[in-house]
Design a protein around this motif. Sequence first.
Motif: not given
Length: 245
Positions: A155-156, A159-160, A180, A183
């Motif tokens: 997931a991260p 998202a990144s 940024t 996200w």
Amino acid sequence: MVSPTRWIERGWEDLRANPVPGLVHGLALAVFGWLLVWLARDRFWLLAGAFSGFLIVAPVLATGLYHVSRERAAGRKAGLREVLALWRSFDGRLVRFGLLLGLAGTGWVMTSAGLITLWSPAPILKPLDFFRHVVLVKEVGLFEVWLLVGSLLAAPVFASSVVAIPMLVDKSVPVSMAVTASWRAVADHPGPLVWWAVLISMLVGLGMLTALLGLVVVIPLIAHASWHAYRDLTAFAPSAPVSAP
């Protein structure tokens, strides 16, 4: 409009309008996948690690196709020559981001290996052992935990990178700013981006289930669609050529 299915439709339009760069990318990555399978066919953890790294870094390897979609949106046609010119620019931001994604893939493989080694009732030495002792067992437990942990770690990474990678091709911005923005897009549109992640997983899974042949089309389709996802998810002005910050 923030619609993953619309991104797929527009990506397909880009692929049909200019198929050569996309199919060359897809064929190259499929051949690389076949090579990985052949080299690590009897070494499960090496195969798992290689494929994890392959899938995580694939968005960086497809950056040339973001350029193709950008040029088409501007009324121009980019061929393999322009794609190679982008690669020859050796953008340090993309290299650094690719290395970070590779490290993330390595972390997942190590976590996965530890989880399976501790919980599996039998040694896992080959892919067939994994399916027999982890995937096909009747008891609920290890496989479900393995999927859950993999999803939490993926997931991260998603998202990144969902906006960051095409933004690095499109704009001369630092990696930190691109991440940024990525996200922020996920925070602003969580539902559509969860569905986008599911669609990507389904398409990649379909490509792999066809003995990797499907990746020849799936890879460029996702790459072109990812460009349209980026354009819809950001409020940036019209694109500018990539340049080193």
